[in-house]
Design a protein around this motif. Sequence first.
Motif, PDB file in Angstrom:
ATOM      1  N   ARG A 148      36.232  45.154  38.809  1.00 34.89           N
ATOM      2  CA  ARG A 148      36.416  45.225  37.351  1.00 34.89           C
ATOM      3  C   ARG A 148      36.032  43.907  36.681  1.00 34.89           C
ATOM      4  O   ARG A 148      35.394  43.899  35.625  1.00 34.89           O
ATOM      5  CB  ARG A 148      37.863  45.584  37.013  1.00 34.89           C
ATOM      6  N   ALA A 149      36.404  42.794  37.286  1.00 25.85           N
ATOM      7  CA  ALA A 149      36.054  41.487  36.712  1.00 25.85           C
ATOM      8  C   ALA A 149      34.547  41.279  36.739  1.00 25.85           C
ATOM      9  O   ALA A 149      33.963  40.753  35.785  1.00 25.85           O
ATOM     10  CB  ALA A 149      36.752  40.385  37.486  1.00 25.85           C
ATOM     11  N   GLY A 187      41.590  35.771  48.892  1.00 18.38           N
ATOM     12  CA  GLY A 187      42.555  36.864  48.940  1.00 18.38           C
ATOM     13  C   GLY A 187      43.471  36.916  47.740  1.00 18.38           C
ATOM     14  O   GLY A 187      44.491  37.601  47.763  1.00 18.38           O
ATOM     15  N   ASP A 188      43.125  36.189  46.667  1.00 18.05           N
ATOM     16  CA  ASP A 188      43.973  36.166  45.476  1.00 18.05           C
ATOM     17  C   ASP A 188      43.814  37.423  44.624  1.00 18.05           C
ATOM     18  O   ASP A 188      44.704  37.740  43.835  1.00 18.05           O
ATOM     19  CB  ASP A 188      43.663  34.931  44.621  1.00 18.05           C
ATOM     20  N   ILE A 189      42.683  38.122  44.753  1.00 13.95           N
ATOM     21  CA  ILE A 189      42.496  39.373  44.004  1.00 13.95           C
ATOM     22  C   ILE A 189      42.020  40.446  44.976  1.00 13.95           C
ATOM     23  O   ILE A 189      41.444  40.158  46.024  1.00 13.95           O
ATOM     24  CB  ILE A 189      41.472  39.211  42.841  1.00 13.95           C
ATOM     25  N   THR A 190      42.262  41.684  44.585  1.00 18.75           N
ATOM     26  CA  THR A 190      41.861  42.804  45.432  1.00 18.75           C
ATOM     27  C   THR A 190      40.406  43.163  45.148  1.00 18.75           C
ATOM     28  O   THR A 190      39.796  42.671  44.195  1.00 18.75           O
ATOM     29  CB  THR A 190      42.746  44.033  45.152  1.00 18.75           C
ATOM     30  N   ASP A 191      39.863  44.054  45.965  1.00 21.86           N
ATOM     31  CA  ASP A 191      38.484  44.503  45.766  1.00 21.86           C
ATOM     32  C   ASP A 191      38.315  45.218  44.431  1.00 21.86           C
ATOM     33  O   ASP A 191      37.298  45.055  43.755  1.00 21.86           O
ATOM     34  CB  ASP A 191      38.060  45.444  46.901  1.00 21.86           C
ATOM     35  N   ASP A 192      39.318  45.989  44.055  1.00 18.39           N
ATOM     36  CA  ASP A 192      39.244  46.712  42.780  1.00 18.39           C
ATOM     37  C   ASP A 192      39.267  45.736  41.601  1.00 18.39           C
ATOM     38  O   ASP A 192      38.495  45.881  40.655  1.00 18.39           O
ATOM     39  CB  ASP A 192      40.406  47.707  42.692  1.00 18.39           C
ATOM     40  N   GLU A 193      40.131  44.737  41.657  1.00 23.34           N
ATOM     41  CA  GLU A 193      40.179  43.732  40.591  1.00 23.34           C
ATOM     42  C   GLU A 193      38.867  42.952  40.525  1.00 23.34           C
ATOM     43  O   GLU A 193      38.353  42.664  39.445  1.00 23.34           O
ATOM     44  CB  GLU A 193      41.342  42.763  40.826  1.00 23.34           C
ATOM     45  N   PHE A 194      38.303  42.638  41.677  1.00 17.60           N
ATOM     46  CA  PHE A 194      37.024  41.929  41.717  1.00 17.60           C
ATOM     47  C   PHE A 194      35.926  42.766  41.079  1.00 17.60           C
ATOM     48  O   PHE A 194      35.111  42.266  40.304  1.00 17.60           O
ATOM     49  CB  PHE A 194      36.666  41.572  43.167  1.00 17.60           C
ATOM     50  N   ALA A 222      37.255  34.987  30.674  1.00 14.75           N
ATOM     51  CA  ALA A 222      37.949  34.133  29.703  1.00 14.75           C
ATOM     52  C   ALA A 222      38.172  34.872  28.395  1.00 14.75           C
ATOM     53  O   ALA A 222      39.144  34.642  27.696  1.00 14.75           O
ATOM     54  CB  ALA A 222      37.131  32.865  29.454  1.00 14.75           C
ATOM     55  N   GLU A 223      37.252  35.787  28.067  1.00 10.61           N
ATOM     56  CA  GLU A 223      37.381  36.513  26.809  1.00 10.61           C
ATOM     57  C   GLU A 223      38.300  37.718  26.937  1.00 10.61           C
ATOM     58  O   GLU A 223      38.985  38.083  26.003  1.00 10.61           O
ATOM     59  CB  GLU A 223      35.992  36.973  26.347  1.00 10.61           C
ATOM     60  N   HIS A 224      38.270  38.369  28.092  1.00  9.66           N
ATOM     61  CA  HIS A 224      39.097  39.560  28.330  1.00  9.66           C
ATOM     62  C   HIS A 224      39.865  39.382  29.627  1.00  9.66           C
ATOM     63  O   HIS A 224      39.445  39.865  30.670  1.00  9.66           O
ATOM     64  CB  HIS A 224      38.227  40.822  28.444  1.00  9.66           C
ATOM     65  N   PRO A 225      40.978  38.689  29.581  1.00  7.45           N
ATOM     66  CA  PRO A 225      41.722  38.522  30.829  1.00  7.45           C
ATOM     67  C   PRO A 225      42.314  39.856  31.259  1.00  7.45           C
ATOM     68  O   PRO A 225      43.216  40.380  30.625  1.00  7.45           O
ATOM     69  CB  PRO A 225      42.792  37.489  30.488  1.00  7.45           C
ATOM     70  N   GLY A 226      41.754  40.375  32.320  1.00 13.24           N
ATOM     71  CA  GLY A 226      42.225  41.650  32.833  1.00 13.24           C
ATOM     72  C   GLY A 226      43.365  41.446  33.794  1.00 13.24           C
ATOM     73  O   GLY A 226      44.038  40.423  33.797  1.00 13.24           O
ATOM     74  N   PRO A 227      43.604  42.423  34.653  1.00 11.92           N
ATOM     75  CA  PRO A 227      44.719  42.348  35.596  1.00 11.92           C
ATOM     76  C   PRO A 227      44.537  41.244  36.632  1.00 11.92           C
ATOM     77  O   PRO A 227      45.492  40.813  37.246  1.00 11.92           O
ATOM     78  CB  PRO A 227      44.727  43.726  36.262  1.00 11.92           C
ATOM     79  N   PHE A 228      43.325  40.745  36.795  1.00 11.99           N
ATOM     80  CA  PHE A 228      43.085  39.700  37.794  1.00 11.99           C
ATOM     81  C   PHE A 228      43.494  38.327  37.284  1.00 11.99           C
ATOM     82  O   PHE A 228      43.586  37.394  38.047  1.00 11.99           O
ATOM     83  CB  PHE A 228      41.625  39.688  38.223  1.00 11.99           C
ATOM     84  N   ALA A 229      43.733  38.180  36.000  1.00 14.95           N
ATOM     85  CA  ALA A 229      44.026  36.866  35.431  1.00 14.95           C
ATOM     86  C   ALA A 229      45.326  36.298  35.980  1.00 14.95           C
ATOM     87  O   ALA A 229      45.447  35.125  36.257  1.00 14.95           O
ATOM     88  CB  ALA A 229      44.096  36.938  33.902  1.00 14.95           C
TER      89      ALA A 229
END
Length: 156
Positions: free
Chosen positions: A132-133, A123-130, A144-151
């Motif tokens: 995108r990652a 539950g640390d990230i949302t479905d949308d963040e998952f 690791a190369e592009h830390p998005g909003p889930f980082a």
Amino acid sequence: MSGATYLAYDYPLLSAFWTILVFFLWIMWFVLLFRVVMDIFRDDDLSGWAKAGWLVFTVVLPFLGVFVYVIARGRNMGRREIAQARAQQEAFDSYVRETARGAGGRASSVDELSRLSEIKARGDITDDEFRRAKELVLSGHGPAEHPGPFASSASR
């Protein structure tokens, strides 16, 4: 009568059963003999002279040597075999992990997707963040190369 017919009369079913039983016991004897010989070499507790002694005993007097070995040292034969199997499995698993990691020590996309699904399951990230990652990982640009909003939420 033909030769095959005489063979059927000369070799009844009970004789065939006994032949199969003797053949099976003969094969089992050799399996036991080879397991004992392999265990002699596998055992790290035995010195070289003790290994040579047990080996000579099992070769010169095979029936007596094998049965005495099984009685004297048979309790730990299974433990040594299990320990060797575990060591082989760990070596294989280590090899698979190193190979899957690929060149450069970078984690494979399967490892990254596995970690992402664990983070999402906690539950640390949302479905949308998952989503995108996952797209970043599958496109070859891992988190690791592009830390998005889930980082930021993954490091909690």
